[in-house]
Design a protein around this motif. Structure first.
Motif, mmCIF file in Angstrom:
data_model
loop_
_atom_site.group_PDB
_atom_site.id
_atom_site.type_symbol
_atom_site.label_atom_id
_atom_site.label_comp_id
_atom_site.label_asym_id
_atom_site.label_seq_id
_atom_site.Cartn_x
_atom_site.Cartn_y
_atom_site.Cartn_z
ATOM 1 N N ASN A 62 1.121 -1.233 -0.086
ATOM 2 C CA ASN A 62 -0.190 0.343 -0.334
ATOM 3 C C ASN A 62 1.163 1.220 0.043
ATOM 4 O O ASN A 62 0.423 2.171 -0.399
ATOM 5 C CB ASN A 62 -1.189 0.073 0.813
ATOM 6 N N GLN A 63 1.921 1.209 1.027
ATOM 7 C CA GLN A 63 2.840 2.340 1.150
ATOM 8 C C GLN A 63 3.420 2.639 -1.237
ATOM 9 O O GLN A 63 3.633 3.460 -1.355
ATOM 10 C CB GLN A 63 3.579 2.204 1.552
ATOM 11 N N ILE A 64 3.740 1.637 -1.163
ATOM 12 C CA ILE A 64 4.348 1.441 -2.080
ATOM 13 C C ILE A 64 3.247 1.829 -3.397
ATOM 14 O O ILE A 64 4.152 2.956 -3.952
ATOM 15 C CB ILE A 64 5.234 -0.066 -2.934
ATOM 16 N N ASP A 65 2.212 1.538 -3.484
ATOM 17 C CA ASP A 65 0.857 2.257 -4.269
ATOM 18 C C ASP A 65 0.670 3.460 -4.287
ATOM 19 O O ASP A 65 0.598 4.265 -5.325
ATOM 20 C CB ASP A 65 -0.364 1.228 -4.006
ATOM 21 N N ALA A 66 1.197 3.596 -2.959
ATOM 22 C CA ALA A 66 0.522 5.796 -2.964
ATOM 23 C C ALA A 66 1.640 6.179 -3.350
ATOM 24 O O ALA A 66 1.194 7.190 -3.506
ATOM 25 C CB ALA A 66 0.504 5.832 -1.045
#
Length: 628
Positions: free
Chosen positions: A333-337
């Motif tokens: 999720n952090q990478i997608d954000a």
């Protein structure tokens, strides 16, 4: 007949690997719109993608800097060297605690410590953090590394050979290492030797190191959980705990030396897959060790029976895997954000660039309009004065007014060229489709050529063909291309004849206009660049000639608009031949490119017997570079 001032050299990927004697280039330049690449292009793309992934390149982005991996490798090696030195000290001064962690554990042998020191030295020599690669000393360094790795490998091979040839019941020398230890020496010695090479051998090297880690990890688990079968072979010597830990550290050190190669390239990548692997592996290893330790301690203390312990292991595994997946999901999720934020920033940057481009276009149109008005006035007044409408002029006055008129005309032509280039880039230049007799085009070219400044020793011959099919094209744009060809030929020919001709090609489906001069010619390495904007070839003849490097760039763009093909053949000192092939009827550009390519290939093979081709892209949808 060049028009270019050497910017950056073309990328090596666009140039042939070797050039035969008498080499010259033919460059078809035309519009080519296709949604599916040629078979050769597809194979090139596959090969390039494979090379990009397998090769060592600086574009590979790791999660942490390479220097961190090099320092970690050095720390692992230093730890192993310290363990080996302590073991040798223990054997020298009979300190049992230094050779084995516990009296119940196997002791590390002297030969094992020496072998580990050999491997540690080899890895230190390979570490770029300690010894920076130097072309002058690379061979010496590789030789030292190979000798150290070979000695460690031979130590293991000798021990295995001794075990294999030992008679049944014969006692084993106390200095011999265990079979598993000897096998690890062979594997890790081969891994270190293979790591000195590039590309595919890194997979071999790192795979061997991974096998060593697996074998020695089983031994460490056997010591932790008191399972002797994991580190001891019946009737043979056992692998010591110090030895197993040392081999694991040396294998990890070897993996860290090549963080952008082989198996490590995926594990260290700063991508979503790399980040997931970096988080899952430590968590899974820690979870397995924790569950095993809890299970063993509970059974040893008699807290539960085997059935309850099995249920407990299953439950803890479910909880542990859930925690791992939850952690990985949070990381993704952090990478997608971060990716979404980068995309938004990129979109804002693209929007700002578009706004800037529109402002540049409006400024260009406004400034050009403001320039054209006074320039037209200057040209009109100078023509009025040169016609003696206001009285006679002296020779000096006539000369100065003529220079003023010529400068204004050149500046006006430059503005028109820049406007045409901008219109083509923005898609605002739509060609007309009118019936154009070839003789009329050549007559208009003859009339325009009469306005060129006269040059002693240079003559222009325009051959009018007897019968050629009419063209359905934009005669104004085609005339601009021919005008630029002839103008360049006149500028870059010191003495000789410039010949303009036209001929029917492709079974009467197209007409080729040819401008041949005996000027300075163009070097092969410059021919692929002369159609770029603001590019000029350096030559002594050009020092006194003004130019911005836009004429041939405009020709190339206009050829794209007309679905035409431009070709150039030139040799330095022997002149140049520029040609443009225009279809008689409007047809898809792909067909024109294929016909021009095939015909040029037949001509080149007939003349030289050999051919070589390359492709280069420079601004337009497609530019084909044919090397003959």
């Amino acid at each position: 007949m060049p028009e270019v001032k050497a910017p950056d050299p073309p990328p090596e990927a666009c140039l042939p690997d070797s050039e035969p004697v008498g080499y010259q280039e033919t460059i078809p330049v035309g519009k080519r719109e296709t949604t599916k690449p040629l078979p050769s292009e597809r194979s090139d793309l596959r090969r390039m993608n494979q090379q990009v992934w397998n090769s060592e390149d600086e574009s590979h982005q790791t999660g942490v800097p390479y220097d961190w991996y090099y320092r970690t490798s050095k720390w692992f090696v230093d730890t192993v060297a310290l363990i080996a030195v302590l073991v040798l000290t223990g054997w020298t001064f009979h300190i049992t605690r230094l050779t084995s962690l516990s009296p119940d554990f196997a002791s590390m042998k002297v030969t094992t410590a020496i072998g580990l020191l050999l491997l540690a030295g080899a890895l230190l020599f390979l570490n770029p953090h300690l010894i920076r690669p130097d072309p002058n000393s690379t061979r010496v360094r590789n030789g030292i590394v190979f000798v150290l790795a070979a000695m460690a490998g031979l130590l293991g091979l000798g021990t295995l050979f001794g075990y294999a040839t030992r008679a049944e019941g014969e006692s084993v020398s106390p200095t011999w290492t265990g079979p598993a230890t000897a096998f690890c020496f062979v594997l890790l010695g081969g891994a270190v030797a293979a790591s000195m090479k590039q590309h595919a051998r890194h997979y071999v090297s790192q795979s061997l190191a991974a096998v060593v880690i697996f074998i020695c990890s089983l031994a460490v688990l056997g010591y932790l959980f008191h399972k002797q079968s994991l580190y001891a072979i019946p009737s043979y010597k056992s692998m010591a705990l110090y030895t197993a830990v040392s081999f694991v550290l040396l294998s990890l050190a070897l993996l860290c030396l090549r963080p952008d190669q082989g198996l490590m390239k995926t594990a260290t990548a700063g991508t979503a897959g790399g980040s997931m692997l970096q988080r899952m592996v430590p968590l899974m290893v820690g979870m397995v060790l924790l569950i095993g330790w809890v299970h063993l301690m509970g059974e040893t203390a008699g807290l539960y029976n085997s059935r309850f312990s099995l249920l407990m292991v299953v439950g803890l595994s479910v909880v542990g895997f859930s925690v791992i997946l939850w952690t990985v999901a949070g990381a993704l999720n952090q990478i997608d954000a971060a990716k979404s934020l980068s995309e938004r920033r990129l979109q804002r940057a693209i929007k700002q660039l578009r706004i800037s481009d529109e402002q540049k276009t409006r400024l260009l149109y406004t400034v050009s309009h403001e320039y054209r008005t006074p320039l037209n006035g200057i040209i009109g007044i100078s023509r009025f004065l040169l016609n003696r409408a206001d009285g006679p002029l002296t020779l000096e006055q006539d000369k100065q007014i003529t220079m003023m008129q010529t400068g204004a005309q050149q500046l006006l032509a430059l503005i028109d060229t820049m406007l045409d280039l901008e219109k083509i880039k923005t898609g605002n230049l739509q060609p007309a489709s009118r019936r154009c007799p070839v003789p009329s085009l050549l007559q208009s070219l003859r009339a325009a050529a009469e306005l060129f400044p006269s040059r002693p020793g240079v003559s222009l011959v325009i051959k009018e063909p007897d019968s050629l099919p009419d063209l359905m094209t934009d005669d104004m744009l085609l005339s601009r291309i021919l005008y630029n060809f002839v103008h360049n030929a006149v500028k870059y020919t010191e003495h000789g004849t410039i010949i303009v001709s036209a001929e029917s090609v492709s079974n009467g489906q197209a007409v080729r206009f040819v401008v041949r001069d005996s000027g300075i010619g163009i070097a092969p390495e410059d021919q692929a660049r002369i159609f770029d904007e603001f590019v000029q070839v350096r030559h002594p003849l050009q020092q006194g000639i003004r130019g911005q490097g836009l004429g041939l760039a405009l020709c190339k763009r206009l050829a794209d608009v007309l679905n035409a093909i431009i070709m150039v053949e030139s040799q330095p000192g022997k002149g140049s031949t520029f040609s443009v092939t225009v279809p008689c009827e409007q047809k898809p550009p792909m067909a024109m490119v294929e016909e021009g390519w095939q015909e040029q290939e037949q001509v080149g093979m007939a003349e030289s017997g050999t051919s070589k081709s390359a492709e280069c892209r420079s601004g337009s949808p497609m530019s084909l570079v044919r090397v003959i």
